[in-house]
Scaffold this motif. Structure first.
Motif, PDB file in Angstrom:
ATOM      1  N   SER A 133      -8.834   8.088  -2.497  1.00 16.19           N
ATOM      2  CA  SER A 133      -9.436   9.401  -2.343  1.00 16.19           C
ATOM      3  C   SER A 133      -8.383  10.457  -2.653  1.00 16.19           C
ATOM      4  O   SER A 133      -7.306  10.464  -2.052  1.00 16.19           O
ATOM      5  N   VAL A 134      -8.693  11.336  -3.598  1.00 13.17           N
ATOM      6  CA  VAL A 134      -7.759  12.389  -4.001  1.00 13.17           C
ATOM      7  C   VAL A 134      -8.479  13.726  -3.880  1.00 13.17           C
ATOM      8  O   VAL A 134      -9.522  13.937  -4.496  1.00 13.17           O
ATOM      9  N   ALA A 135      -7.922  14.637  -3.100  1.00 16.12           N
ATOM     10  CA  ALA A 135      -8.480  15.989  -2.987  1.00 16.12           C
ATOM     11  C   ALA A 135      -7.793  16.866  -4.023  1.00 16.12           C
ATOM     12  O   ALA A 135      -6.628  17.198  -3.905  1.00 16.12           O
ATOM     13  N   LEU A 136      -8.537  17.196  -5.064  1.00 15.50           N
ATOM     14  CA  LEU A 136      -7.986  18.026  -6.133  1.00 15.50           C
ATOM     15  C   LEU A 136      -8.074  19.498  -5.752  1.00 15.50           C
ATOM     16  O   LEU A 136      -9.031  19.924  -5.106  1.00 15.50           O
ATOM     17  N   PRO A 137      -7.080  20.293  -6.172  1.00 12.97           N
ATOM     18  CA  PRO A 137      -7.114  21.724  -5.858  1.00 12.97           C
ATOM     19  C   PRO A 137      -8.202  22.428  -6.657  1.00 12.97           C
ATOM     20  O   PRO A 137      -8.624  21.961  -7.719  1.00 12.97           O
ATOM     21  N   ASP A 138      -8.644  23.570  -6.147  1.00 13.56           N
ATOM     22  CA  ASP A 138      -9.618  24.383  -6.875  1.00 13.56           C
ATOM     23  C   ASP A 138      -8.979  24.921  -8.139  1.00 13.56           C
ATOM     24  O   ASP A 138      -7.799  25.247  -8.174  1.00 13.56           O
ATOM     25  N   ASP A 139      -9.789  25.032  -9.187  1.00 19.43           N
ATOM     26  CA  ASP A 139      -9.291  25.586 -10.449  1.00 19.43           C
ATOM     27  C   ASP A 139      -9.103  27.087 -10.271  1.00 19.43           C
ATOM     28  O   ASP A 139     -10.050  27.817 -10.016  1.00 19.43           O
ATOM     29  N   GLU A 140      -7.876  27.554 -10.436  1.00 20.14           N
ATOM     30  CA  GLU A 140      -7.579  28.981 -10.222  1.00 20.14           C
ATOM     31  C   GLU A 140      -7.993  29.841 -11.401  1.00 20.14           C
ATOM     32  O   GLU A 140      -8.021  31.052 -11.318  1.00 20.14           O
ATOM     33  N   LYS A 141      -8.330  29.231 -12.542  1.00 21.50           N
ATOM     34  CA  LYS A 141      -8.665  29.997 -13.744  1.00 21.50           C
ATOM     35  C   LYS A 141     -10.166  30.099 -13.948  1.00 21.50           C
ATOM     36  O   LYS A 141     -10.643  30.184 -15.065  1.00 21.50           O
ATOM     37  N   LYS A 142     -10.944  30.081 -12.882  1.00 24.44           N
ATOM     38  CA  LYS A 142     -12.389  30.183 -13.024  1.00 24.44           C
ATOM     39  C   LYS A 142     -12.776  31.580 -13.476  1.00 24.44           C
ATOM     40  O   LYS A 142     -12.181  32.558 -13.094  1.00 24.44           O
TER      41      LYS A 142
ATOM     42  N   LEU B 269       0.797  -1.230   0.000  1.00 23.77           N
ATOM     43  CA  LEU B 269       0.000   0.000   0.000  1.00 23.77           C
ATOM     44  C   LEU B 269       0.831   1.282   0.000  1.00 23.77           C
ATOM     45  O   LEU B 269       0.513   2.204  -0.743  1.00 23.77           O
ATOM     46  N   PRO B 270       1.906   1.398   0.790  1.00 25.95           N
ATOM     47  CA  PRO B 270       2.708   2.633   0.703  1.00 25.95           C
ATOM     48  C   PRO B 270       3.327   2.842  -0.678  1.00 25.95           C
ATOM     49  O   PRO B 270       3.363   3.959  -1.191  1.00 25.95           O
ATOM     50  N   LEU B 271       3.791   1.764  -1.305  1.00 30.33           N
ATOM     51  CA  LEU B 271       4.364   1.868  -2.647  1.00 30.33           C
ATOM     52  C   LEU B 271       3.287   2.236  -3.656  1.00 30.33           C
ATOM     53  O   LEU B 271       3.498   3.084  -4.529  1.00 30.33           O
ATOM     54  N   LEU B 272       2.120   1.625  -3.539  1.00 24.48           N
ATOM     55  CA  LEU B 272       1.001   1.936  -4.427  1.00 24.48           C
ATOM     56  C   LEU B 272       0.609   3.398  -4.299  1.00 24.48           C
ATOM     57  O   LEU B 272       0.383   4.088  -5.291  1.00 24.48           O
ATOM     58  N   ARG B 273       0.557   3.905  -3.081  1.00 26.65           N
ATOM     59  CA  ARG B 273       0.203   5.301  -2.841  1.00 26.65           C
ATOM     60  C   ARG B 273       1.202   6.238  -3.504  1.00 26.65           C
ATOM     61  O   ARG B 273       0.824   7.209  -4.161  1.00 26.65           O
ATOM     62  N   SER B 274       2.500   5.950  -3.360  1.00 24.88           N
ATOM     63  CA  SER B 274       3.509   6.837  -3.952  1.00 24.88           C
ATOM     64  C   SER B 274       3.472   6.786  -5.475  1.00 24.88           C
ATOM     65  O   SER B 274       3.647   7.819  -6.138  1.00 24.88           O
ATOM     66  N   GLU B 275       3.243   5.610  -6.058  1.00 24.68           N
ATOM     67  CA  GLU B 275       3.165   5.513  -7.514  1.00 24.68           C
ATOM     68  C   GLU B 275       1.927   6.223  -8.052  1.00 24.68           C
ATOM     69  O   GLU B 275       1.984   6.888  -9.092  1.00 24.68           O
TER      70      GLU B 275
ATOM     71  N   VAL C 272      -1.949  17.001 -12.564  1.00 22.01           N
ATOM     72  CA  VAL C 272      -2.454  17.997 -11.618  1.00 22.01           C
ATOM     73  C   VAL C 272      -1.427  18.161 -10.502  1.00 22.01           C
ATOM     74  O   VAL C 272      -0.894  17.180  -9.982  1.00 22.01           O
ATOM     75  N   ASN C 273      -1.158  19.398 -10.124  1.00 21.53           N
ATOM     76  CA  ASN C 273      -0.255  19.668  -9.006  1.00 21.53           C
ATOM     77  C   ASN C 273      -1.042  19.543  -7.702  1.00 21.53           C
ATOM     78  O   ASN C 273      -1.865  20.395  -7.388  1.00 21.53           O
ATOM     79  N   ILE C 274      -0.781  18.466  -6.957  1.00 21.92           N
ATOM     80  CA  ILE C 274      -1.506  18.227  -5.711  1.00 21.92           C
ATOM     81  C   ILE C 274      -0.536  18.040  -4.559  1.00 21.92           C
ATOM     82  O   ILE C 274       0.642  17.751  -4.749  1.00 21.92           O
ATOM     83  N   ASP C 275      -1.066  18.194  -3.370  1.00 25.96           N
ATOM     84  CA  ASP C 275      -0.324  17.983  -2.140  1.00 25.96           C
ATOM     85  C   ASP C 275      -0.199  16.479  -1.893  1.00 25.96           C
ATOM     86  O   ASP C 275      -1.173  15.749  -2.088  1.00 25.96           O
ATOM     87  N   PRO C 276       0.965  15.974  -1.470  1.00 28.22           N
ATOM     88  CA  PRO C 276       1.107  14.540  -1.202  1.00 28.22           C
ATOM     89  C   PRO C 276       0.121  14.015  -0.154  1.00 28.22           C
ATOM     90  O   PRO C 276      -0.280  12.858  -0.199  1.00 28.22           O
ATOM     91  N   GLU C 277      -0.279  14.864   0.764  1.00 28.02           N
ATOM     92  CA  GLU C 277      -1.236  14.452   1.791  1.00 28.02           C
ATOM     93  C   GLU C 277      -2.661  14.385   1.261  1.00 28.02           C
ATOM     94  O   GLU C 277      -3.571  13.948   1.953  1.00 28.02           O
ATOM     95  N   ALA C 278      -2.864  14.808   0.017  1.00 35.67           N
ATOM     96  CA  ALA C 278      -4.202  14.833  -0.566  1.00 35.67           C
ATOM     97  C   ALA C 278      -4.630  13.473  -1.102  1.00 35.67           C
ATOM     98  O   ALA C 278      -5.766  13.303  -1.507  1.00 35.67           O
ATOM     99  N   VAL C 279      -3.714  12.506  -1.110  1.00 31.15           N
ATOM    100  CA  VAL C 279      -4.019  11.169  -1.618  1.00 31.15           C
ATOM    101  C   VAL C 279      -4.130  10.209  -0.443  1.00 31.15           C
ATOM    102  O   VAL C 279      -3.189  10.056   0.336  1.00 31.15           O
ATOM    103  N   GLN C 280      -5.276   9.573  -0.315  1.00 31.97           N
ATOM    104  CA  GLN C 280      -5.512   8.583   0.740  1.00 31.97           C
ATOM    105  C   GLN C 280      -5.860   7.252   0.085  1.00 31.97           C
ATOM    106  O   GLN C 280      -6.731   7.195  -0.783  1.00 31.97           O
ATOM    107  N   VAL C 281      -5.171   6.187   0.480  1.00 32.70           N
ATOM    108  CA  VAL C 281      -5.436   4.853  -0.041  1.00 32.70           C
ATOM    109  C   VAL C 281      -5.820   3.971   1.134  1.00 32.70           C
ATOM    110  O   VAL C 281      -5.071   3.862   2.103  1.00 32.70           O
ATOM    111  N   ASN C 282      -6.990   3.341   1.055  1.00 28.51           N
ATOM    112  CA  ASN C 282      -7.468   2.450   2.110  1.00 28.51           C
ATOM    113  C   ASN C 282      -7.856   1.115   1.508  1.00 28.51           C
ATOM    114  O   ASN C 282      -8.401   1.051   0.409  1.00 28.51           O
TER     115      ASN C 282
END
Length: 87
Positions: free
Chosen positions: A77-86, A39-45, A54-64
């Protein structure tokens, strides 16, 4: 006990703070103890692949991984950043 003693800040109980921190550590260890080793290897890949697009924070990816009778469920679960070009 005088008036000045009432106004002074009371020292925090370090034992209760240490106990709460230990509870958090134990809970984290319990959640990872039963999981597979990959699971840790899968999460990093997965994080590397998502970062290509997409430029995301490493803590934004949760694998359970949840086990049920007869099958396993992998939850991503991936928390994507808000689109800044709205507009």
């Amino acid at each position: 006990m005088g008036i000045l003693d009432f106004l002074r800040a009371k020292p925090k109980n370090t034992a209760s703070i240490a106990r709460e921190r230990l509870r958090i550590i134990v809970a984290q260890e319990r959640s990872t103890r039963g999981g597979p080793d990959y699971l840790p290897l899968l999460r990093s890949e997965l994080l590397e692949v998502i970062r290509k697009y997409v430029n995301i924070d490493p803590e934004a990816v949760q694998v359970n991984l949840e086990s049920d009778t007869g099958h396993d469920v992998l939850e991503l679960s991936v928390a994507l950043p808000d689109d800044e070009k709205k507009s």
